[in-house]
Design a protein around this motif. Structure first.
Motif, mmCIF file in Angstrom:
data_model
loop_
_atom_site.group_PDB
_atom_site.id
_atom_site.type_symbol
_atom_site.label_atom_id
_atom_site.label_comp_id
_atom_site.label_asym_id
_atom_site.label_seq_id
_atom_site.Cartn_x
_atom_site.Cartn_y
_atom_site.Cartn_z
ATOM 1 N N ALA A 130 0.808 -1.222 0.000
ATOM 2 C CA ALA A 130 0.000 0.000 0.000
ATOM 3 C C ALA A 130 0.837 1.266 0.000
ATOM 4 N N ARG A 163 -6.604 9.482 3.822
ATOM 5 C CA ARG A 163 -6.619 9.083 2.417
ATOM 6 C C ARG A 163 -6.947 7.595 2.323
ATOM 7 N N TYR A 164 -7.289 7.169 1.129
ATOM 8 C CA TYR A 164 -7.520 5.764 0.857
ATOM 9 C C TYR A 164 -6.425 5.257 -0.085
ATOM 10 N N VAL A 165 -6.013 4.024 0.123
ATOM 11 C CA VAL A 165 -5.086 3.365 -0.786
ATOM 12 C C VAL A 165 -5.680 2.010 -1.172
ATOM 13 N N ARG A 226 8.318 1.685 0.922
ATOM 14 C CA ARG A 226 7.493 2.758 0.332
ATOM 15 C C ARG A 226 8.148 3.282 -0.930
ATOM 16 N N LEU A 246 -1.885 8.246 -4.051
ATOM 17 C CA LEU A 246 -1.715 7.033 -3.247
ATOM 18 C C LEU A 246 -0.676 7.235 -2.149
#
Length: 292
Positions: A130, A163-165, A226, A246
């Motif tokens: 993610a 936020r959404y991932v 990351r 993202l």
């Protein structure tokens, strides 16, 4: 707690500074005051200059390491004490630009295969799958995993932003396997202290142990995963703007630095060396005559 320290804390709170920034600023100002054994209210530009010189010459701090000190003192004098402050006299040092070291897909596979603990493997796989910061992955809750919409909710990431991932189907399988083994209730990855999540230092330690076991020579930290997430997305053709969303980057320029390390960018251009005609094969030197 002195009145000045309390006032500075309130000023930082009102301006919604990050918790880590608040802690760092208070620590920097405390060190400054202890050095001169006086309240910062009684100190001025000459003492600030002497303190910065002391940090560079006596404590051997790198120029870039003076940034938190200058930032803290600038906030104290400009905001809390309402004193004049000269950015020309005390400029923030320029940070050296360094490209991240990126793991290949093969190295990612080797690294994950070197993690014995299911919990540790799941944490680090989640960070990679993610593209999460270590502070974000350790603060995930069970309810943040939305398998109906196939998204992960990141609550109050850097800059106090939600936020959404994406929730990878393969990661969902691993999370379910981990859940059936550990049965976490609130925090997805609970720590040793009841009611608290796993610490960032514990995740960093798991990362160091896995790197040693894997035999990979590149430096690997939780943040390396990351970096790998963003770079591998770029190399697979994902738009930079989508990666920015993202990753939770405020500026597109932050995301664009991965263009400098993605093989799809670096290796997409033919070197002029490859355009040169192939030289004639080198002839071996003649053998010396034999006299016996």
């Amino acid at each position: 707690m002195t009145l000045l320290r309390e006032r500075m804390q309130h000023d930082m709170l009102i301006r919604n500074l990050a918790e880590n920034t608040q802690t760092s600023y208070l620590l920097q100002v405390s060190s400054f005051a202890r050095h001169f054994r006086r309240s910062p209210e009684l100190l001025g530009p000459e003492e600030i200059r002497a303190w910065l010189v002391h940090l560079r010459e006596e404590r051997k701090l790198a120029p870039a390491s003076l940034g938190p000190t200058i930032g803290a003192l600038r906030f104290l004098y400009r905001v809390t004490l309402k004193r004049p402050w000269s950015d020309e006299d005390f400029p923030l040092p320029k940070k050296p630009f360094r490209l991240p070291v990126v793991l290949s897909l093969e190295e990612i596979i080797t690294f994950f295969g070197s993690i014995a603990s299911l919990k540790q493997r799941t944490i680090l796989m989640t960070a990679y799958a993610a593209g999460l910061r270590v502070s974000e992955v350790v603060h995930l809750k069970v309810t943040d995993i939305d398998s109906q919409r196939m998204v992960i909710r990141v609550n109050q990431g850097k800059g106090h932003k939600d936020r959404y991932v994406m929730l990878s189907p393969r990661l969902l399988e691993i999370l379910r396997l981990y859940w059936h083994d550990a049965h976490p209730r609130d925090w997805l990855f609970p720590g040793d202290i009841p009611g608290q999540p796993i610490t960032r230092s514990a995740v960093a330690l798991a990362c160091r142990v896995a790197r040693q076991r894997s035999g990979i020579q590149k430096p690997i930290t939780p943040h390396s995963l990351r970096h790998a997430f963003a770079t591998h997305l770029l190399e697979s053709g994902t738009d930079v703007r989508r990666i920015q969303l993202l990753m939770g980057h405020r500026a597109l320029s932050t995301t664009a630095r991965y263009l400098k390390v993605a093989t799809s960018t670096v290796c997409a251009t033919t070197s002029p060396f490859d355009l040169l005609p192939h030289p004639e094969p080198l002839q071996p030197p003649p053998s010396p005559p034999e006299y016996f």
